[in-house]
Design a protein around this motif. Structure first.
Motif, PDB file in Angstrom:
ATOM      1  N   HIS A  71      -8.791  -0.609  -2.865  1.00 18.73           N
ATOM      2  CA  HIS A  71      -7.425  -0.409  -2.369  1.00 18.73           C
ATOM      3  C   HIS A  71      -7.463  -0.540  -0.853  1.00 18.73           C
ATOM      4  N   LEU A  72      -6.801  -1.568  -0.326  1.00 18.52           N
ATOM      5  CA  LEU A  72      -6.731  -1.782   1.112  1.00 18.52           C
ATOM      6  C   LEU A  72      -5.384  -1.314   1.637  1.00 18.52           C
ATOM      7  N   CYS A  73      -5.419  -0.589   2.733  1.00 20.04           N
ATOM      8  CA  CYS A  73      -4.208  -0.063   3.345  1.00 20.04           C
ATOM      9  C   CYS A  73      -4.004  -0.717   4.702  1.00 20.04           C
ATOM     10  N   ARG A  74      -2.746  -0.979   5.024  1.00 18.95           N
ATOM     11  CA  ARG A  74      -2.426  -1.511   6.350  1.00 18.95           C
ATOM     12  C   ARG A  74      -1.156  -0.838   6.857  1.00 18.95           C
ATOM     13  N   LEU A  75      -1.071  -0.728   8.157  1.00 12.24           N
ATOM     14  CA  LEU A  75       0.057  -0.094   8.815  1.00 12.24           C
ATOM     15  C   LEU A  75       1.298  -0.968   8.709  1.00 12.24           C
ATOM     16  N   ASP A  76       2.432  -0.344   8.448  1.00 11.03           N
ATOM     17  CA  ASP A  76       3.724  -1.012   8.516  1.00 11.03           C
ATOM     18  C   ASP A  76       4.492  -0.318   9.638  1.00 11.03           C
ATOM     19  N   PRO A  77       4.585  -0.941  10.809  1.00  7.39           N
ATOM     20  CA  PRO A  77       5.147  -0.255  11.976  1.00  7.39           C
ATOM     21  C   PRO A  77       6.666  -0.095  11.974  1.00  7.39           C
ATOM     22  N   GLY A  78       7.371  -0.732  11.053  1.00  6.80           N
ATOM     23  CA  GLY A  78       8.838  -0.658  11.047  1.00  6.80           C
ATOM     24  C   GLY A  78       9.393   0.750  11.067  1.00  6.80           C
ATOM     25  N   PRO A  79       8.989   1.612  10.142  1.00  7.52           N
ATOM     26  CA  PRO A  79       9.517   2.979  10.154  1.00  7.52           C
ATOM     27  C   PRO A  79       9.145   3.765  11.415  1.00  7.52           C
ATOM     28  N   LEU A  80       7.991   3.455  12.004  1.00  3.82           N
ATOM     29  CA  LEU A  80       7.626   4.121  13.261  1.00  3.82           C
ATOM     30  C   LEU A  80       8.571   3.697  14.377  1.00  3.82           C
TER      31      LEU A  80
END
Length: 121
Positions: A71-80
């Motif tokens: 399971h690879l995770c990556r940041l989604d900066p939109g909500p930040l």
């Protein structure tokens, strides 16, 4: 639409309210990580790390991709960015208030102008 934005913003701030999740996001800012890599710096199980990741995922802060058993995770900066925009109002509010306080303190600390002896008579 407003209701959905309010719910997402609440989820974002809830997710950011935990130090472990904030640190995970910081790690993801430099690139994608596996669940194991995200769990590694903490004294927590993979199951506990997965729960934190799920909270981040539900808030829309990260995206998870499954590649085989990994399971690879990556940041989604939109909500930040949305949270930052919301907080910027309060940044301006406090900056304005602190500027007023600074002016008052400078005025209070400024030496008083000398009075002429003839002025009082």
């Amino acid at each position: 639409m407003v209701e959905l934005e309010t719910l997402q913003m609440s989820s974002v701030f809830h997710a950011l309210g935990d130090a472990t999740r904030r640190r995970m996001l910081r790690e993801l800012a430099s690139g994608e990580r596996t669940v194991g890599q995200l769990a590694e710096p903490f004294a927590i199980s993979l199951a506990a790390a997965s729960k934190h990741i799920k909270v981040l995922e539900n808030a829309g802060l990260i995206r998870r991709e499954v590649r085989g058993r990994t399971h690879l995770c990556r940041l989604d900066p939109g909500p930040l960015a949305s949270a930052h925009q919301w907080l910027s109002f309060y940044e301006r509010f406090w900056t304005d208030r602190l500027d007023v306080l600074e002016r008052l303190l400078r005025k209070e600390d400024a030496p008083e102008s000398p009075t002429h002896k003839g002025d009082d008579q």
